[in-house]
Write a protein that holds these residues in place. Structure first.
Motif, PDB file in Angstrom:
ATOM      1  N   GLY B  36       0.825  -1.215   0.000  1.00 30.25           N
ATOM      2  CA  GLY B  36       0.000   0.000   0.000  1.00 30.25           C
ATOM      3  C   GLY B  36       0.851   1.252   0.000  1.00 30.25           C
ATOM      4  O   GLY B  36       0.458   2.278  -0.541  1.00 30.25           O
ATOM      5  N   VAL B  76      -0.788   2.864   5.290  1.00 29.30           N
ATOM      6  CA  VAL B  76      -2.173   2.990   4.822  1.00 29.30           C
ATOM      7  C   VAL B  76      -2.988   1.742   5.171  1.00 29.30           C
ATOM      8  O   VAL B  76      -4.192   1.828   5.428  1.00 29.30           O
ATOM      9  N   GLU B  77      -2.321   0.593   5.226  1.00 27.93           N
ATOM     10  CA  GLU B  77      -3.045  -0.638   5.573  1.00 27.93           C
ATOM     11  C   GLU B  77      -3.563  -0.604   7.008  1.00 27.93           C
ATOM     12  O   GLU B  77      -4.416  -1.410   7.377  1.00 27.93           O
ATOM     13  N   GLY B  80      -8.407   2.338   7.599  1.00 27.65           N
ATOM     14  CA  GLY B  80      -9.627   1.516   7.567  1.00 27.65           C
ATOM     15  C   GLY B  80      -9.507   0.330   6.627  1.00 27.65           C
ATOM     16  O   GLY B  80      -8.439   0.056   6.085  1.00 27.65           O
ATOM     17  N   THR B  81     -10.601  -0.365   6.460  1.00 28.14           N
ATOM     18  CA  THR B  81     -10.660  -1.488   5.522  1.00 28.14           C
ATOM     19  C   THR B  81     -11.615  -1.108   4.387  1.00 28.14           C
ATOM     20  O   THR B  81     -12.383  -0.148   4.519  1.00 28.14           O
ATOM     21  N   PRO B  82     -11.619  -1.862   3.290  1.00 29.54           N
ATOM     22  CA  PRO B  82     -12.543  -1.527   2.195  1.00 29.54           C
ATOM     23  C   PRO B  82     -13.995  -1.467   2.673  1.00 29.54           C
ATOM     24  O   PRO B  82     -14.769  -0.628   2.202  1.00 29.54           O
ATOM     25  N   LEU B  85     -14.093   2.155   5.809  1.00 35.59           N
ATOM     26  CA  LEU B  85     -13.064   3.180   5.620  1.00 35.59           C
ATOM     27  C   LEU B  85     -12.993   4.053   6.865  1.00 35.59           C
ATOM     28  O   LEU B  85     -13.996   4.239   7.546  1.00 35.59           O
ATOM     29  N   GLN B  89     -10.388   8.505   4.875  1.00 32.68           N
ATOM     30  CA  GLN B  89     -10.564   7.717   3.644  1.00 32.68           C
ATOM     31  C   GLN B  89     -11.969   7.921   3.083  1.00 32.68           C
ATOM     32  O   GLN B  89     -12.165   8.077   1.874  1.00 32.68           O
ATOM     33  N   PHE B  92     -12.182  11.149   1.320  1.00 34.80           N
ATOM     34  CA  PHE B  92     -11.513  11.078   0.010  1.00 34.80           C
ATOM     35  C   PHE B  92     -12.464  10.470  -1.016  1.00 34.80           C
ATOM     36  O   PHE B  92     -12.529  10.896  -2.153  1.00 34.80           O
ATOM     37  N   ARG B  93     -13.204   9.455  -0.606  1.00 34.70           N
ATOM     38  CA  ARG B  93     -14.137   8.830  -1.550  1.00 34.70           C
ATOM     39  C   ARG B  93     -15.300   9.776  -1.860  1.00 34.70           C
ATOM     40  O   ARG B  93     -15.680   9.971  -3.011  1.00 34.70           O
ATOM     41  N   GLU B  94     -15.856  10.372  -0.800  1.00 28.45           N
ATOM     42  CA  GLU B  94     -16.996  11.275  -0.979  1.00 28.45           C
ATOM     43  C   GLU B  94     -16.642  12.451  -1.884  1.00 28.45           C
ATOM     44  O   GLU B  94     -17.439  12.892  -2.701  1.00 28.45           O
ATOM     45  N   HIS B  96     -14.153  12.676  -4.055  1.00 33.18           N
ATOM     46  CA  HIS B  96     -13.393  12.290  -5.252  1.00 33.18           C
ATOM     47  C   HIS B  96     -11.962  12.824  -5.163  1.00 33.18           C
ATOM     48  O   HIS B  96     -11.443  13.454  -6.084  1.00 33.18           O
ATOM     49  N   LEU B  98      -9.296  11.164  -5.168  1.00 32.57           N
ATOM     50  CA  LEU B  98      -8.285  10.297  -5.792  1.00 32.57           C
ATOM     51  C   LEU B  98      -8.744   9.909  -7.178  1.00 32.57           C
ATOM     52  O   LEU B  98      -9.939   9.791  -7.428  1.00 32.57           O
ATOM     53  N   THR B 104      -2.231   8.496  -3.329  1.00 27.95           N
ATOM     54  CA  THR B 104      -3.242   8.510  -2.267  1.00 27.95           C
ATOM     55  C   THR B 104      -2.744   8.026  -0.901  1.00 27.95           C
ATOM     56  O   THR B 104      -3.027   8.684   0.109  1.00 27.95           O
ATOM     57  N   LEU B 108      -3.035  10.370   2.307  1.00 30.88           N
ATOM     58  CA  LEU B 108      -3.793   9.980   3.507  1.00 30.88           C
ATOM     59  C   LEU B 108      -2.918  10.066   4.752  1.00 30.88           C
ATOM     60  O   LEU B 108      -3.350  10.582   5.792  1.00 30.88           O
TER      61      LEU B 108
END
Ligand code: FES
Ligand code: FES
Lengths: 796, 159
Positions: B36, B76-77, B80-82, B85, B89, B92-94, B96, B98, B104, B108
């Motif tokens: 990661g 990064v590992e 959170g987890t997939p 998160l 994290q 970052f998804r909300e 966008h 990345l 990334t 993070l």
């Protein structure tokens, strides 16, 4: 058969996913370290490759002594060009173009070296540290040849030749002509001219190039994992070169850390890794360190343009002529050829404008530098820079506002399709709408007032506009690169529902940050009538579809999206046929949505899972002839492609003390047709603009007269950080496009518009000093010199 | 010659015998398989390799593995987890934040460090804090937005 899911008939009619800012499917893995980039591969007992690269810019290789390296700890093999010459055929970037010489691509420098950083010897060892140790034990004896770094010098009759067989360093020469541009300019009311220059850039993806050739002894097969955005093209080229059928050569682009074009050509290291893996019957891995990535990945945008644009008294452009010299570097690249970038400059110089006559001549000249190749925008960042600067120069000469002069010259809505003077046809796109929208979003009038106040206070504040159009989603009728013999005009989607009811959609496109796993699933969800979360998109794998090329040239939303729509509809029809049996209703009465087939107007439904079970497992429900495999494949070719356009507006202020340019405001109004995912579109625009700002203000590959690279680290090759990039406002005009789904490509546009907008803003800021901008990047040092010269001239 | 080291990474204790010249980034990625953490330049400029060592963000490409002996590291590992998160994290998804995802992990880890140490009251402060991490895809705007959103959440939850 279940009853009563929640879909209402009205929902069936409107797209539920296309147009929505759906969160990306890719993100959970990439955010948690669960992505897999090529460098993350760990095949069994993998060996590591390191390359000894040339320190000479142009020299004959007299002798190579590898004896000590071979004996070094951990070293398994050492290869020179001679050692591998019999194991593959050189790859030739052929083209049907006249006046073009195709330089062969070989795994290692053969006979001579032509640029600093060219790979000469490969060392293969148990780990990378040991491989690098052994590099230092290799002795190479060179006999230096004349170095040519300046393309003008290289084009001279007596210049040392990089490729003797070519008989010249001018690897390509072309001319585009319509009407008599010289006569029209001579007769014009006003004309403006300049000698423009864009220096060499590195696309500089954050992930360095990386390859892992995995050898499978059982099948005598190789799987090449590659940080490439053209895995299909790489597979086809290597299959031919190594004489390996596609059934034994698979090329996979797993997660790829950006490309912007730098990973969009075939590389010598890809050949070497496959050849050596086959010979040693071992898996091999190589990842560039940053220095070798900068020194050996394709570079770009190195052109000088003499251009002149003539106007009538009303500020209508009538004629354009230009002579373009491209510094293409030492080799022509595969498959695009060295013509791609410079020829694109002359093809697009007339831009979105109705200029009647045109002459554009271009030469691509070989120099002792790395090959140039595609970089986001290809040619158009430069053509737009030149044409938009000329527009502003004319506006100033004629006393017309820059906004107004563009309005007078842009192709208007009722004039599409419009063939510009270089022959490119624009289909209907919001050229004027984007101009107006950018001006409105930026509050142009207020900005001009702000500028007047700043000027009165002695500050250097400028506003720059740039309008451009681009061809995207190019179909089979147009070659992405001139005369190139491979088909880049189609893409295939293969969608399958398996016996578990899972939906897998396979594509030949190769996302490297664009989020295609998400956007293509959005298209499928709507057209297949599936649930978004049930769809898994597989891409970037040459085994997925029979033929593919990849993701480049702003094509994947148009071609991949078009293929996805058609394949979805085919599969939906199959689902309907099965459902009509199961639900005992006419096919035409079945609606499909949200993962269910339903008899319209009733609550009788079957899920996709039930449909799959009926087809594959439950042999009692369907008559044999109705058990159609739930798979559909469609190859989509938009034939011509489609236009996309935008207007960029930048406001800058220059600090007189530091000559540093601060971008205060940045607005993009763009038309990419129907938007699949606005969140992703905005992200593409932001990233493209940031690269365009980098090209305009900071980035420059510097080679000295002896061909030595002076900008090989990220300290010397400066890309913008968060501090240098402004907030960017994006406005969307979604005009109809004729291609399937109404999509237009948009991945490159940001980089096309930004250099011109920034250059115009700087020139506008410095107008009181009479300064024009002819050369990018406008580094503080260049700006300082311009200002000094202008001041001393004013004093005289 | 190798040197024995003991390192706690993401809450787990690792013992290894490493060459003195081995970089921490290579130790994480190649020896331990924690891929990661990315390497974008190997000369301390891009920030992709950023990890947290004993509470501070550090460039693992400029750190020798032997120097991490006895240290506590988060990569990064270790966030959170997939499926789950962590807050940053998630933002970052909300937002966008990345695209290709290569920068990334470094963004993070730097972001976690910034959120712990600084008020991040303005976008300028966030941009300043990120200036040692390069991203070639996003133009930074949505990364800044993600950190801004995470800072707002942090301020709500920590009085
Ligand atoms: S890899 Fe460590 S800073 Fe770039
Ligand atoms: S997301 Fe690609 S480098 Fe940042």
């Amino acid at each position: 058969m279940s009853k009563g899911d929640s879909v209402q008939p009205a929902d069936l009619l409107r797209p539920r996913h296309v147009g929505q800012p759906i969160r990306r499917t890719e993100d959970p893995r990439l955010l948690t370290g669960n992505g897999e980039y090529t460098a993350d591969r760990k095949p069994d007992r993998v060996l590591h490759v390191a390359f000894r690269r040339s320190e000479q810019a142009h020299a004959t290789i007299v002798a190579i002594d590898t004896a000590q390296a071979r004996a070094a700890p951990g070293v398994v093999a050492v290869f020179t060009a001679e050692d591998v010459a019999e194991l593959y055929k050189p790859i030739i970037p052929v083209s049907r173009m006249a006046n073009y010489y195709a330089t062969p691509i070989v795994a290692l420098a053969t006979g001579k070296v032509r640029y600093v950083g060219e790979a000469v010897v490969a060392v293969i060892a148990e780990d990378r540290y040991l491989a690098e140790d052994a590099l230092e034990l290799i002795e190479i004896d060179y006999a230096p040849l004349g170095v040519v770094t300046d393309p003008e010098d290289a084009a001279a009759a007596d210049a040392p030749l990089l490729h003797d067989e070519a008989g010249t360093n001018v690897l390509v020469a072309r001319e585009f002509k319509k009407g008599d541009a010289a006569a029209d300019i001579a007769a014009a009311h006003t004309s403006v001219r300049g000698r423009f220059r864009m220096t060499r850039k590195a696309p500089l993806a954050m992930e360095p190039r990386s390859y892992c050739a995995e050898f499978d002894g059982r099948r005598e097969a190789i799987t090449l994992y590659t940080s490439s955005n053209i895995p299909g093209i790489v597979r086809d080229a290597l299959a031919e070169s190594l004489d390996l059928p596609g059934s034994r050569l698979r090329v996979v682009a797993p997660d790829v850390g950006g490309s912007f074009g730098s990973k969009g050509s075939l590389y010598p290291e890809e050949i070497l890794l496959c050849v050596a893996a086959r010979k040693l019957r071992r898996s091999l891995k190589w990842t560039a360190d940053r220095l070798e990535d900068i020194a050996s990945s394709s570079q770009s945008f190195a052109e000088t343009i003499e251009a002149e644009l003539g106007f009538d008294a009303d500020g209508v452009a009538v004629a354009l002529q230009a002579d373009v010299t491209g510094d293409v570097g030492a080799y022509s690249i595969y498959p695009w050829t060295c013509a791609l970038e410079p020829v694109q400059v002359v093809s697009f110089l007339p831009g979105p404008y109705k200029i009647k006559s045109y002459r554009g001549a271009v030469r691509g000249v070989a120099t002792s530098k790395p090959p140039t190749g595609p970089y986001r925008g290809v040619g158009r960042p430069i053509s737009t820079f030149v044409t938009e600067r000329l527009m502003d120069m004319a506006a100033k000469a004629l006393g017309i506002d820059p906004l107004e002069i563009r309005r007078r010259n842009l192709v208007r809505d009722d004039e599409f399709p419009y063939r510009i003077a270089s022959g490119i046809i624009w289909d209907r796109t919001g050229f004027v709408a984007c101009l107006d929208a950018a001006a409105e979003a930026a509050n142009y009038a207020a900005l001009r007032q702000q500028q007047a106040a700043a000027r009165a206070a002695g500050r250097w504040f400028g506003i720059g506009l740039s309008s451009y159009a681009e061809l995207t989603g190019i179909g089979s009728r147009i070659a992405v690169a001139p005369g190139m013999p491979i088909n880049t005009g189609s893409e295939t989607a293969k969608i399958r529902i398996d016996s578990t009811g899972a939906i897998t959609a396979t594509f030949g496109v190769a996302s490297h940050g664009q989020g295609l796993e998400t956007t293509l699933a959005q298209v499928i969800a709507d057209d297949l009538g599936a649930r978004f979360d049930d769809i898994r998109v597989v891409q970037g794998d040459s085994d997925g579809v029979p033929m593919s090329t990849g993701t480049y040239a702003s094509r994947s939303a148009v071609l991949g999206g078009g293929a996805a729509k058609h394949a979805s509809v085919l599969l939906r029809e199959k689902i309907k046929r099965v459902a009509s049996h199961l639900l005992e209703a006419a096919v035409d009465d079945i609606d499909v949505a949200n993962g269910f087939a339903r008899v319209a107007g009733t609550d009788r439904t079957v899920s996709f899972k039930q449909v799959a079970k009926a087809v594959y497992s439950d042999m009692k429900t369907l008559p044999v002839e109705a058990r159609e495999e739930l798979e559909a494949s469609y190859t989509y070719d938009p034939i011509n492609g489609t236009t996309a356009c935008a207007t960029h507006l930048a406001a800058v202020e220059i600090d007189p003390a530091s000559c540093f340019v601060k971008v205060l405001k940045y607005v993009v109004a763009e038309d990419c047709g129907r938007i699949i995912n606005p969140m992703i579109v905005d992200g593409q625009v932001h990233g493209g603009v940031a690269q365009g700002i980098g090209a305009a203000l900071y980035e420059e590959m510097i080679y000295d007269d002896t061909g030595q690279l002076l900008s090989a680290s990220l300290v010397d090759y400066v890309i913008p950080s968060a501090v240098e990039i402004p907030h960017i406002d994006v406005v969307h005009i979604e005009s109809e496009s004729a291609v399937a789904g109404g999509f237009r490509g948009m991945g490159e546009g940001g980089t096309i518009g930004a250099p011109a907008a920034i250059a115009n803003a700087i020139a506008d800021a410095l107008a009181p000093l009479g300064i024009d901008v002819f050369e990018l990047p406008v580094t503080p040092e260049r700006l300082f010199r311009l200002i000094e010269i202008a001041r001393s001239q004013q004093q005289q | 010659m190798t040197i024995d080291i003991t390192v706690t990474i993401n809450g787990r204790l690792y013992r290894a015998s490493v060459e003195p010249r081995l970089l921490l980034s290579d130790f994480l990625r190649d020896t331990l398989g924690l891929t990661g953490t990315h390497v974008g330049c190997e000369h301390g400029v891009c920030g992709a390799c950023t990890v947290i060592i004993d509470g501070d963000s550090v460039r693992s490409c400029l750190t020798l593995a032997v120097r991490a002996d006895g240290a506590t590291i988060t990569t990064v590992e270790g966030l959170g987890t997939p499926e789950q998160l962590n807050a940053l994290q998630h933002q970052f998804r909300e937002c966008h934040g990345l695209q290709c995802g290569f920068c990334t992990p470094g963004m993070l880890m730097t972001g976690m460090d910034l959120l712990k140490k600084y008020p991040l009251a303005t976008d300028d402060q966030i941009r300043e804090g990120l200036s040692g991490n390069l991203c070639r895809c996003t133009g930074y705007q949505n990364i800044v937005a993600a950190i801004r959103a995470a800072a707002a959440l942090r301020n709500e939850t920590t009085p």
